[in-house]
Design a protein around this motif. Structure first.
Motif, PDB file in Angstrom:
ATOM      1  N   SER A   5       8.744   3.537 -12.366  1.00  0.00           N
ATOM      2  CA  SER A   5       9.009   4.383 -11.002  1.00  0.00           C
ATOM      3  C   SER A   5      10.149   5.232 -11.440  1.00  0.00           C
ATOM      4  N   GLN A  24       5.250   3.960   3.301  1.00  0.00           N
ATOM      5  CA  GLN A  24       4.695   3.176   1.747  1.00  0.00           C
ATOM      6  C   GLN A  24       5.752   2.411   1.036  1.00  0.00           C
ATOM      7  N   GLN A  74       1.101  -1.436   0.348  1.00  0.00           N
ATOM      8  CA  GLN A  74       0.409  -0.908  -0.885  1.00  0.00           C
ATOM      9  C   GLN A  74      -0.971  -0.313  -0.328  1.00  0.00           C
ATOM     10  N   ALA A  87      -3.881   2.062   1.533  1.00  0.00           N
ATOM     11  CA  ALA A  87      -4.307   3.269   1.636  1.00  0.00           C
ATOM     12  C   ALA A  87      -4.132   3.763   3.331  1.00  0.00           C
ATOM     13  N   GLU A 129     -10.118   7.867 -11.666  1.00  0.00           N
ATOM     14  CA  GLU A 129      -8.820   7.149 -12.073  1.00  0.00           C
ATOM     15  C   GLU A 129      -8.627   6.722 -13.266  1.00  0.00           C
ATOM     16  N   ASP A 169      -6.758  11.876  -4.497  1.00  0.00           N
ATOM     17  CA  ASP A 169      -5.933  10.879  -4.417  1.00  0.00           C
ATOM     18  C   ASP A 169      -5.719  10.271  -5.888  1.00  0.00           C
ATOM     19  N   GLY A 187      -2.145   9.831  -8.078  1.00  0.00           N
ATOM     20  CA  GLY A 187      -1.916   8.535  -8.742  1.00  0.00           C
ATOM     21  C   GLY A 187      -1.358   8.751 -10.323  1.00  0.00           C
ATOM     22  N   ASN A 188      -2.046   9.768 -10.911  1.00  0.00           N
ATOM     23  CA  ASN A 188      -1.879  10.219 -12.150  1.00  0.00           C
ATOM     24  C   ASN A 188      -1.242  11.356 -12.597  1.00  0.00           C
ATOM     25  N   TYR A 236      -5.769   7.871   1.718  1.00  0.00           N
ATOM     26  CA  TYR A 236      -5.336   7.984   0.521  1.00  0.00           C
ATOM     27  C   TYR A 236      -4.169   6.923   0.121  1.00  0.00           C
ATOM     28  N   LYS A 237      -4.400   6.685  -1.051  1.00  0.00           N
ATOM     29  CA  LYS A 237      -3.217   5.415  -1.233  1.00  0.00           C
ATOM     30  C   LYS A 237      -1.928   5.829  -2.327  1.00  0.00           C
ATOM     31  N   ASN A 238      -2.189   7.293  -2.925  1.00  0.00           N
ATOM     32  CA  ASN A 238      -1.390   7.624  -3.692  1.00  0.00           C
ATOM     33  C   ASN A 238      -0.544   8.950  -3.337  1.00  0.00           C
ATOM     34  N   HIS A 293       3.023   9.862  -3.893  1.00  0.00           N
ATOM     35  CA  HIS A 293       3.417  10.428  -5.585  1.00  0.00           C
ATOM     36  C   HIS A 293       4.221  11.702  -5.215  1.00  0.00           C
TER      37      HIS A 293
END
Lengths: 347, 347
Positions: A68, A259, A263, A265, B217, B239, B243-244, B268-270, B273
């Protein structure tokens, strides 16, 4: 001189969701230190005076192998964060007894001996007369620098435009409200209690609402569209802001507390407005830009805070043993104003 | 001279999801025009040669009272979009018989008489020798300008960094792949068929994958992290890119086809970021910046396309009656290369 007590707050267990005082962190008052004999080896001994509880600290309570932007806390070791202390003994030519220092690496403990790796994070400062030391953890510290720098870089404020600030009673939000008002904007602020809304009003917000009892969508539809969104929370609030953005709006993403403890979505129905409204969304963490802005900030802001031209509010807990509880409070928004842990008086 | 046929594609019904040729739009070949007697009143008569089918046109198939960045099509009237035509008769001092013109307001019809409101959208141009007129709807037209301008403004390309382009075989994506390669980046491109992937390779992509059969992903985790993401699609692909993302990544949101035919919220889970990686996300629509960049673009790009230094690909349908089908194709990604409707030969 005999060893003296050096209580510490130990990182004990990774929380599943919210941190749990007494489980996630443990207060240990059995630890001691001997100021006469503690090995300094080119470092110095700091008496910790005030510590900060900040939302980002939840992110450090994770397995060390998960990468992180900020290192993970080490199990069995003291947690650490922003603090202000006073040098009591020094083996370092740059620091002398009586110097006030602030650092992001200060142990949640009564005494701290910085490691060599910590030196670059330590700032020596002369407290502004009339300004409590704790303010150097809030409006004159990291939250203040966050607001000041990101606003300067990304808000492109225009007189008469509309700014929406979530978590408006938090230390960053409170500062942003005042910056937006100084730039002649109409300010909408959200928070989660009547007391916090009252504070948002005091900081100068034109429209305040409780996101727990009022629809963010409806308020923004009525009071917007919004030209600048200062986001401390993410999630449904961010989605409502996308849906009510003005053309060429600027979004500053400065916190994402929805968030930090989850975790899951999150559904977004308005994110395509980034395209339709040609929004510029900027993620911001203050340490990327501190070196460049720090001198300007310290020359300007503490004076304005001491004179009352800029306002701040604090929520103090007395005693290091309150650290775990304070960390939980800032995750659930129980604090009203900058959360401070007072460890010792400056005598 | 007797009236001649002037077939038109009429907007008939607002689609629920995808446009339906023959229902959403109707081809009417009973309409006529008399070039001798048509009233021009300071305008001019254009013979339509080639028309463009672009994803954004779905957004115009909506109730007129719903606001958006582009006006809605009017029921019962011809649809319109980017096209290239040739002036056959003029009552306007700025345009003469034989002039080539391009405009975003060109009717899907065999002939077009621009209204005075359309004049500001019309560009007269001298076709580059060896370059088909249709390319002025693709790489030398709006999609090319989109890629060129947004890349220039927001990519901040650095040699050796990684760029991910979704819809890499589309006219914008194809251009972006080549710009990224010219800037020395590693390019990952996604598309939805083997033929499209082959084209992405031809445009210079280093890594290509089919998002329908491979996990975005996983590919990005292996080939990234990504410094620039050129987004034409939104949704799960966006998304995965969040994440990346690399630290300080730049995301250019230039299309959102996953939401053009749907009102559903997308999980959206990322998205946090944006904060953790301090991403700058910029929504981009080309018409905000065309005035500033147009001259530079036309001076530079058509020559590079004619000489083969920049590549493009086209997917042509012959005959105005194919317009409705072409509009559907670009929504579902059936086309391979810039979708063109050839209305008439340039004779």
């Amino acid at each position: 001189m005999a060893p003296i007590r050096n209580s510490q707050v130990i990182f004990n267990e990774i929380p599943k969701g919210l941190p749990e005082p007494g489980k996630t962190t443990i207060f240990n008052d059995k630890n001691t230190i001997d100021p006469e004999t503690v090995p300094l080896d080119g470092s110095f001994l700091v008496k910790v005076l005030v510590l900060s509880a900040d939302p980002y600290m939840r992110g450090k309570m994770r397995p060390v192998e998960v990468p992180s932007y900020t290192p993970a806390y080490l199990p069995g070791k003291a947690i650490y964060g922003y603090g202000v202390g006073k040098v009591v003994k020094s083996d370092h030519s740059g620091f002398s007894k009586g110097d006030y220092v602030t650092s992001v690496m200060m142990d949640h403990a009564e005494y701290w001996v910085p490691s060599k790796d910590d030196f670059s994070t330590i700032k020596k400062f002369t407290p502004e007369p009339g300004l409590p030391l704790s303010v150097y953890l809030g409006a004159a510290g990291m939250p203040g620098r966050t607001a000041y720098i990101a606003w300067s870089m990304y808000a492109h404020a225009k007189k008469g435009q509309v700014c929406f600030v979530s978590a408006g009673a938090g230390p960053v939000g409170a500062f942003v409200i005042q910056l937006a008002k100084r730039d002649g904007m109409k300010v909408i602020a959200s928070a989660g209690s009547d007391e916090k809304l009252r504070q948002c009003k005091e900081f100068g917000a034109d429209v305040v609402f409780n996101y727990k009892t009022q629809s963010t969508e409806e308020v923004l539809a009525k009071e917007g569209p919004i030209d600048v969104y200062w986001d401390n929370v993410g999630g449904a609030t961010l989605d409502a802001a996308f849906g009510n953005a003005a053309l060429h709006a600027r979004f500053i993403i400065c916190g994402f507390i929805t968030q930090y403890n989850s975790q899951e979505a999150t559904p977004y129905k308005n994110i395509a407005h980034i395209l339709f409204k040609r929004i510029i969304v900027s993620g911001f963490l203050v340490f990327d830009h501190e070196a460049e802005w720090e001198d300007k900030f310290y020359a300007e802001i503490p004076k304005l805070l001491a004179s009352g031209q800029l306002k701040y509010s604090e929520d103090r807990s007395k005693g290091l043993e309150k650290s775990g509880e304070a960390l939980l409070e800032v995750q659930v928004g129980k604090n009203v104003g900058k959360k401070i842990i007072v460890v010792a008086d400056d005598d």
